[in-house]
Design a protein around this motif. Structure first.
Motif, mmCIF file in Angstrom:
data_model
loop_
_atom_site.group_PDB
_atom_site.id
_atom_site.type_symbol
_atom_site.label_atom_id
_atom_site.label_comp_id
_atom_site.label_asym_id
_atom_site.label_seq_id
_atom_site.Cartn_x
_atom_site.Cartn_y
_atom_site.Cartn_z
ATOM 1 N N PHE A 137 -49.844 29.638 -107.520
ATOM 2 C CA PHE A 137 -50.762 28.857 -106.640
ATOM 3 C C PHE A 137 -50.003 27.712 -105.951
ATOM 4 C CE2 PHE A 137 -55.078 29.860 -109.082
ATOM 5 C CZ PHE A 137 -55.015 31.168 -108.398
ATOM 6 N N ASN A 138 -49.922 27.508 -104.987
ATOM 7 C CA ASN A 138 -49.371 26.411 -104.277
ATOM 8 C C ASN A 138 -50.323 25.460 -103.376
ATOM 9 O OD1 ASN A 138 -46.413 26.930 -104.534
ATOM 10 N ND2 ASN A 138 -47.141 28.832 -103.791
ATOM 11 N N SER A 139 -51.014 24.397 -104.240
ATOM 12 C CA SER A 139 -52.062 23.780 -103.631
ATOM 13 C C SER A 139 -51.413 22.353 -103.346
ATOM 14 C CB SER A 139 -53.206 23.556 -104.800
ATOM 15 O OG SER A 139 -52.821 22.985 -106.010
ATOM 16 N N GLY A 140 -52.136 21.673 -102.817
ATOM 17 C CA GLY A 140 -51.903 19.974 -102.381
ATOM 18 C C GLY A 140 -51.151 20.377 -101.002
ATOM 19 N N MET A 201 -55.927 24.377 -108.351
ATOM 20 C CA MET A 201 -54.892 23.513 -108.941
ATOM 21 C C MET A 201 -53.476 24.371 -108.691
ATOM 22 S SD MET A 201 -55.361 24.857 -112.851
ATOM 23 C CE MET A 201 -55.445 26.799 -113.308
ATOM 24 N N ARG A 202 -52.549 23.903 -108.974
ATOM 25 C CA ARG A 202 -51.119 24.398 -109.120
ATOM 26 C C ARG A 202 -51.273 25.353 -110.495
ATOM 27 N NH1 ARG A 202 -47.182 22.653 -105.736
ATOM 28 N NH2 ARG A 202 -47.755 20.650 -104.598
ATOM 29 N N LEU A 203 -50.516 26.534 -110.190
ATOM 30 C CA LEU A 203 -50.257 27.414 -111.349
ATOM 31 C C LEU A 203 -49.138 28.325 -110.954
ATOM 32 C CD1 LEU A 203 -51.509 29.152 -113.630
ATOM 33 C CD2 LEU A 203 -52.756 30.447 -111.872
ATOM 34 N N VAL A 204 -48.261 28.636 -112.165
ATOM 35 C CA VAL A 204 -47.269 29.713 -112.219
ATOM 36 C C VAL A 204 -47.493 30.598 -113.276
ATOM 37 C CG1 VAL A 204 -44.743 29.844 -112.435
ATOM 38 C CG2 VAL A 204 -45.629 28.105 -110.968
ATOM 39 N N ILE A 205 -47.237 31.890 -112.971
ATOM 40 C CA ILE A 205 -47.524 32.900 -114.237
ATOM 41 C C ILE A 205 -46.353 33.750 -113.948
ATOM 42 C CG2 ILE A 205 -48.761 34.532 -115.334
ATOM 43 C CD1 ILE A 205 -51.342 33.632 -113.777
ATOM 44 N N VAL A 213 -49.416 25.172 -116.011
ATOM 45 C CA VAL A 213 -50.633 24.656 -115.510
ATOM 46 C C VAL A 213 -50.532 23.216 -115.411
ATOM 47 C CG1 VAL A 213 -52.216 26.396 -115.963
ATOM 48 C CG2 VAL A 213 -52.109 24.512 -117.322
ATOM 49 N N PRO A 214 -51.030 22.412 -114.671
ATOM 50 C CA PRO A 214 -50.709 20.731 -114.586
ATOM 51 C C PRO A 214 -51.611 20.246 -115.703
ATOM 52 C CG PRO A 214 -52.185 21.339 -112.741
ATOM 53 C CD PRO A 214 -51.718 22.756 -113.343
ATOM 54 N N ILE A 215 -50.705 19.137 -116.307
ATOM 55 C CA ILE A 215 -51.658 18.378 -117.213
ATOM 56 C C ILE A 215 -52.735 17.820 -116.604
ATOM 57 C CG2 ILE A 215 -51.345 16.501 -118.700
ATOM 58 C CD1 ILE A 215 -48.369 17.079 -119.277
ATOM 59 N N ASP A 219 -52.454 14.739 -110.494
ATOM 60 C CA ASP A 219 -50.959 14.074 -110.728
ATOM 61 C C ASP A 219 -50.087 15.092 -110.971
ATOM 62 O OD1 ASP A 219 -49.126 12.508 -110.535
ATOM 63 O OD2 ASP A 219 -49.773 11.214 -112.295
ATOM 64 N N PRO A 220 -49.490 15.951 -109.944
ATOM 65 C CA PRO A 220 -48.455 16.973 -110.412
ATOM 66 C C PRO A 220 -47.356 16.423 -111.142
ATOM 67 C CG PRO A 220 -49.358 17.127 -108.143
ATOM 68 C CD PRO A 220 -49.894 15.830 -108.560
ATOM 69 N N ARG A 221 -47.060 14.873 -110.872
ATOM 70 C CA ARG A 221 -45.875 14.419 -111.425
ATOM 71 C C ARG A 221 -45.996 14.376 -112.897
ATOM 72 N NH1 ARG A 221 -42.259 13.538 -107.767
ATOM 73 N NH2 ARG A 221 -41.001 12.469 -109.045
ATOM 74 N N ALA A 222 -47.116 14.361 -113.469
ATOM 75 C CA ALA A 222 -47.437 13.894 -114.818
ATOM 76 C C ALA A 222 -46.915 14.976 -115.848
ATOM 77 C CB ALA A 222 -48.923 13.590 -114.967
ATOM 78 N N GLY A 223 -46.825 16.339 -115.152
ATOM 79 C CA GLY A 223 -46.232 17.230 -116.136
ATOM 80 C C GLY A 223 -46.951 18.285 -116.108
ATOM 81 N N ALA A 224 -46.851 19.307 -117.087
ATOM 82 C CA ALA A 224 -47.674 20.584 -117.021
ATOM 83 C C ALA A 224 -47.751 21.005 -118.554
ATOM 84 C CB ALA A 224 -46.642 21.634 -116.176
ATOM 85 N N LEU A 225 -48.399 21.894 -118.726
ATOM 86 C CA LEU A 225 -48.551 22.617 -120.006
ATOM 87 C C LEU A 225 -48.108 23.916 -119.769
ATOM 88 C CD1 LEU A 225 -52.200 21.644 -121.197
ATOM 89 C CD2 LEU A 225 -50.007 20.696 -121.817
#
Length: 322
Positions: A137-140, A201-205, A213-215, A219-225
C-alpha cells in the motif's frame, strides 16, 4: 576514452602525440601541445609506468597501440575477475553474518524498527531476499523522485528474478508525474499497479510471510513493526486482496458507477458523511483541501442544490451515501 585502463585524458593526448611524432622530444611535444615541459614529463612518466613507452638508445619511443593497450586491457580484465571473486566471497560472508544476526535476534514474531532509516534498510534486505511476491500500500503523499530512483534497481532485480510485485496507490497519485512514470516503468518490467480512493495505512508484505506496518500511521518517520505472526500476516494479505479487487489499474480511464460517480468522488462523499472536515478528508484522499472543495462544488451543482447541508440530504436521497 581509455580512462578505464588507467589512462587519463591528458596521458592519452601525449601518447597520441608520441605516436604521431615518434622523434619528438619533450620540448617539441610541449610546443606542439602548447603546455609547459613539466606537464609533458609527468605524462611521460605515467606512460612509462603503464608500459606504453619504452626506453631505447634514441630516447623514449611509443609502444604500438595494439600491443600496449591490449596489455593494459588484459590487466584490467584480470583485476575485474579478481574483484568479482572477492565480491562473491563478501556475498557469502554477508549471508553468514545475516544468519548469525537473525539467530541472535531470537524468535520474536514482531520486531520494532525505530525510525525511517531502519525501515528503509530493512526494505532493502527484504527486496533482496524476496523469492515469490511483494505487495504494498502506498498511502499519503506522492514519493519523492530520489526515493523512487533509489528503489528502481531493487524493483528491477526482483522482477528479473521472477518476483511478482503488486502496488496499490491512492487515486490522487495519478496526478503526480513521477508516480505515473514509475508505474509505467514497472508495468514494462512486469509489475502491476492499481489505485483506490483511500488506503488505511502504508503496508509491505513479502513472500506471504513478512509484513511491515507503521508504528504510527500518521507519522511514517516514526518507524515500523515487522510482523511474522502467520495469523496476522494472513489477515493483512486478505485486506490487500480485498482492496486490490476494487482498484483501478494504471492506464485505465476513471470509471463511473451506476450513479455516475468516480471512486474518488464516492470516497469523498462517504468521508464527509462520516463527519470529516475538508482538511481531514483531503488527507485521507491525499489531495489538497482546495481539490476537496472544488470536487464538492461540482457535486453540489450536479445535485442541483446550493448548500452543503442540502447536498447531504439530496445525496442520501439519491443513494450516493451508503
Amino acid at each position: 576514452m581509455l580512462t578505464e585502463l588507467g589512462l587519463s585524458t591528458w596521458d592519452e593526448t601525449v601518447y597520441r602525440a608520441m605516436l604521431q611524432s615518434p622523434r619528438a622530444g619533450v620540448a617539441q611535444l610541449a610546443a606542439q601541445l602548447e603546455v609547459d615541459e613539466p606537464a609533458v614529463r609527468g605524462a611521460l612518466d605515467r606512460l612509462l609506468d603503464l608500459a606504453l613507452l619504452r626506453s631505447s638508445d634514441d630516447g623514449l619511443c611509443a609502444v604500438r597501440p595494439m600491443a600496449g593497450l591490449m596489455s593494459l586491457l588484459d590487466r584490467a580484465e584480470r583485476e575485474v575477475t579478481l574483484r568479482q571473486r572477492r565480491l562473491e566471497v563478501a556475498r557469502l560472508s554477508i549471508a553468514t553474518f545475516a544468519t548469525e544476526f537473525s539467530h541472535q535476534a531470537g524468535t520474536d514474531l514482531i520486531t520494532r524498527l525505530e525510525g525511517i532509516d531502519a525501515v528503509r534498510d530493512r526494505l532493502v534486505e527484504l527486496a533482496q531476499e524476496a523469492k515469490h511476491d511483494c505487495l504494498s500500500f502506498n498511502s499519503g503523499g506522492a514519493q519523492a523522485p530520489d526515493i523512487i530512483d533509489a528503489e528502481k534497481p531493487l524493483n528491477q532485480q526482483a522482477l528479473e528474478r521472477g518476483v511478482q510485485i503488486r502496488e496499490i496507490y491512492q487515486e490522487s497519485f495519478r496526478n503526480d508525474p513521477g508516480t505515473l512514470a514509475h508505474a509505467e516503468w514497472m508495468a514494462r518490467l512486469g509489475g502491476h499497479s492499481r489505485t483506490v480512493p483511500t488506503l488505511p495505512m502504508r503496508l509491505v508484505i513479502v513472500d506471504q510471510r513478512t509484513a511491515l506496518v507503521p508504528i504510527d500511521p500518521d507519522d511514517p518517520r516514526a518507524g515500523a513493526l515487522e510482523i511474522s505472526t502467520p495469523g496476522v500476516v494472513a489477515g493483512l494479505i486478505a485486506l490487500f486482496e480485498h482492496i486490490w479487487a476494487s482498484g483501478r489499474p494504471f492506464g485505465e480511464a476513471a470509471a463511473r458507477d451506476q450513479l455516475g460517480l468516480t471512486t474518488q468522488e464516492r470516497g469523498l462523499i462517504e468521508l464527509l458523511a462520516e463527519g470529516h472536515t475538508d482538511e481531514s478528508a483531503g488527507r485521507k484522499l491525499a489531495i489538497s483541501t482546495r481539490s476537496v472543495q472544488r470536487t464538492m462544488m461540482v457535486l453540489t451543482q450536479r445535485l442541483g442544490v446550493s448548500s452543503r447541508f442540502q447536498a447531504g440530504v439530496e445525496a442520501t436521497r439519491k443513494g450516493w451515501v451508503r
